[in-house]
Each structure stands twice: as C-alpha cells, then as structure tokens.
Motif scaffolding. Structure first.
Motif, short mmCIF file in Angstrom:
data_model
loop_
_atom_site.label_atom_id
_atom_site.label_comp_id
_atom_site.label_asym_id
_atom_site.label_seq_id
_atom_site.Cartn_x
_atom_site.Cartn_y
_atom_site.Cartn_z
N ALA A 150 0.84 -1.21 0.00
CA ALA A 150 0.00 0.00 0.00
C ALA A 150 0.87 1.25 0.00
CB ALA A 150 -0.94 -0.01 1.20
N ALA A 151 1.95 1.23 0.77
CA ALA A 151 2.86 2.37 0.83
C ALA A 151 3.54 2.62 -0.51
CB ALA A 151 3.91 2.16 1.92
N ARG A 152 3.88 1.53 -1.25
CA ARG A 152 4.49 1.70 -2.59
C ARG A 152 3.53 2.42 -3.52
NH1 ARG A 152 6.67 -3.24 -1.40
NH2 ARG A 152 5.05 -4.43 -2.42
N ILE A 153 2.25 2.05 -3.47
CA ILE A 153 1.26 2.71 -4.33
C ILE A 153 1.15 4.17 -3.95
CG2 ILE A 153 -1.16 2.76 -5.04
CD1 ILE A 153 -1.11 -0.36 -4.40
N SER A 154 1.07 4.46 -2.66
CA SER A 154 0.97 5.85 -2.19
C SER A 154 2.17 6.67 -2.63
CB SER A 154 0.81 5.90 -0.68
OG SER A 154 -0.43 5.34 -0.30
N ALA A 155 3.36 6.10 -2.52
CA ALA A 155 4.57 6.80 -2.94
C ALA A 155 4.55 7.08 -4.44
CB ALA A 155 5.81 5.99 -2.57
N LEU A 156 4.07 6.13 -5.21
CA LEU A 156 3.98 6.31 -6.66
C LEU A 156 2.97 7.40 -7.00
CD1 LEU A 156 4.83 5.43 -9.47
CD2 LEU A 156 3.21 3.53 -9.30
N VAL A 157 1.82 7.39 -6.34
CA VAL A 157 0.82 8.44 -6.57
C VAL A 157 1.41 9.80 -6.22
CG1 VAL A 157 -1.39 9.36 -5.73
CG2 VAL A 157 -1.19 6.95 -6.35
N GLN A 158 2.14 9.89 -5.13
CA GLN A 158 2.79 11.15 -4.75
C GLN A 158 3.80 11.58 -5.80
OE1 GLN A 158 1.90 13.04 -2.22
NE2 GLN A 158 3.44 14.57 -2.63
N GLU A 159 4.57 10.63 -6.29
CA GLU A 159 5.56 10.92 -7.33
C GLU A 159 4.90 11.43 -8.61
OE1 GLU A 159 8.25 8.05 -10.12
OE2 GLU A 159 8.32 7.64 -7.97
N LEU A 160 3.70 10.96 -8.89
CA LEU A 160 2.99 11.34 -10.12
C LEU A 160 2.06 12.53 -9.92
CD1 LEU A 160 2.12 7.74 -11.40
CD2 LEU A 160 3.98 9.25 -12.18
N ALA A 161 2.16 13.21 -8.78
CA ALA A 161 1.30 14.37 -8.51
C ALA A 161 1.39 15.34 -9.68
CB ALA A 161 1.73 15.05 -7.21
N GLY A 162 0.25 15.84 -10.09
CA GLY A 162 0.18 16.76 -11.22
C GLY A 162 -0.13 16.05 -12.53
N GLU A 163 0.01 14.74 -12.56
CA GLU A 163 -0.34 13.94 -13.74
C GLU A 163 -1.80 13.48 -13.61
OE1 GLU A 163 1.61 13.11 -16.35
OE2 GLU A 163 3.44 14.01 -15.59
N THR A 164 -2.37 13.04 -14.69
CA THR A 164 -3.71 12.45 -14.65
C THR A 164 -3.52 10.94 -14.57
OG1 THR A 164 -4.56 14.28 -15.94
CG2 THR A 164 -5.94 12.32 -15.79
N VAL A 165 -3.93 10.36 -13.44
CA VAL A 165 -3.59 8.98 -13.11
C VAL A 165 -4.84 8.12 -13.04
CG1 VAL A 165 -2.51 7.48 -11.38
CG2 VAL A 165 -1.58 9.77 -11.79
N LEU A 166 -4.79 6.96 -13.67
CA LEU A 166 -5.79 5.91 -13.56
C LEU A 166 -5.17 4.77 -12.76
CD1 LEU A 166 -8.40 4.30 -14.32
CD2 LEU A 166 -7.20 3.61 -16.41
N ILE A 167 -5.82 4.41 -11.64
CA ILE A 167 -5.37 3.27 -10.84
C ILE A 167 -6.42 2.19 -11.03
CG2 ILE A 167 -4.72 2.44 -8.56
CD1 ILE A 167 -4.32 5.37 -7.74
N HIS A 168 -5.98 0.98 -11.39
CA HIS A 168 -6.96 -0.09 -11.61
C HIS A 168 -6.52 -1.39 -10.97
CE1 HIS A 168 -5.14 -2.87 -14.54
NE2 HIS A 168 -4.48 -1.82 -14.97
N CYS A 169 -7.52 -2.23 -10.70
CA CYS A 169 -7.31 -3.62 -10.27
C CYS A 169 -8.25 -4.44 -11.14
CB CYS A 169 -7.57 -3.78 -8.77
SG CYS A 169 -9.22 -3.29 -8.23
N ALA A 170 -8.72 -5.57 -10.67
CA ALA A 170 -9.63 -6.39 -11.48
C ALA A 170 -11.05 -5.84 -11.46
CB ALA A 170 -9.62 -7.84 -11.00
#
Length: 191
Positions: A124-144
């Motif tokens: 969960a922390a890896r995902i949060s860090a990645l989202v923080q790193e991508l701040a300002g981008e338009t991000v789609l997060i998906h699972c199944a």
C-alpha cells in the motif's frame, strides 16, 4: 498532517448527490485536485471505459476495475497520462503494459497484496509513494474489479488526509469497495 472530519448529514446528502450526478467531471475531463476535504461530494462516477463497472473520479485520480484494450484508449483520450496497475502479475494473461504504452500513457505496476490476514502495508505504501511521485499527472489506478483500488484509497485517506476509519470506509464503499472488505480496512487502520 491535518485531521479532517466529515459532517454525517452532509456526508449522506453528498453520497446521494455523488451517486446520482457526475457533472463535476465530464467524460473527457480529468478529475480536478481539490483544496477542501475529501467527501462524498468529491466522488463522481463516469461511464465505464471497457471496465467491469463505472470509472470513479475522486481525490484527483481515476479508479477502475480492469479496462479492456479499448478502455485504455478511451482513458488516453480523456487525458490520462499514467496508469497504475495494482493487480498481481499472475492475474493477467495479456500484456497490459504494451497496450497502455501503445495508447500513449506510462505504465506502472505496483500490486496491492490483500489476504484474509490483512493488507500488506508495504505494498500500500508503494502505491501511495507512486501516486505522490505522479502528482500533477492524470492517473488511472486499476485492479480487477475496483475493490482493491478502493481499499488502497481508504488507507490513503486515513494516512494522507488524517480521516477516521468510519469516514474512509464509507467513502471507499462509495468509490466501489465491496462492503465485505470493510472489516479488513478497519483492522488495518487499527494497527
């Protein structure tokens, strides 16, 4: 870190409005970062992009179940520049990264590990860090199905927005989390 509270009556009214309306984020419009607290008013459901359910726009992000290849093209057309796949590598039998990159977006793989024993905090922390790193981008997060994305978002709301367990579970359910996962999220937040 600020602690944000949601007034329950406003939350309920916002939940109804959020489920019935998606006017704040149009089909071709990126979800906007907002300065105020995250609430049911800031969760919007959009037409599916080849996904098992609607796209959810909240907290400046898009959440979804697994898009099909055409869905990724729709995401790119809507302005998505980054895709985070939180499914396990063994769950998918096609090359999602190639489809995402061919649609002109950047692909990231950061699986969220869930089990009956709990949620793996490091994943969960890896995902949060990645989202923080991508701040300002338009991000789609998906699972199944959208469940794991909503579980991650609940943890994110607690950690990054200082929200309490009751509020994050309610918001995660509005964003697509199956109610059966609420005890898992609550247990993780108590740790």
């Amino acid at each position: 870190m600020r602690t944000l509270k949601i007034n329950k009556s406003i939350h309920l009214m916002g939940a109804v409005a959020g489920l019935l309306m998606s006017s704040a984020v149009g089909a071709g419009e990126a979800p906007r970062q907002h300065a105020g607290p995250v609430s049911a008013d800031t969760i919007h459901r959009l037409e599916a992009w080849g996904t098992p359910g609607p796209i959810v726009a909240a907290d400046g992000l898009y959440f979804a179940g697994q898009p099909d290849p055409g869905g990724f093209a729709q995401a790119a057309a809507a302005g998505v520049t980054q895709v985070i796949n939180i499914r396990g590598a063994d769950e998918v039998n096609w090359d999602i990264a190639a489809v995402v990159e061919n649609a002109g977006m950047e692909y990231h793989h950061a699986p969220l590990v869930l089990s009956r024993q709990g949620i793996d905090a490091a994943s969960a922390a890896r995902i949060s860090a990645l989202v923080q790193e991508l701040a300002g981008e338009t991000v789609l997060i998906h699972c199944a199905s959208g469940n794991r994305v909503a579980v991650w978002w609940a943890l994110h709301l607690a950690a990054e927005h200082g929200m309490n367990a009751d509020d994050v579970v309610q918001l995660a359910e509005l964003a697509g989390m199956n109610t059966s996962l609420a005890p898992l999220v609550e247990a993780n937040l108590r740790q």
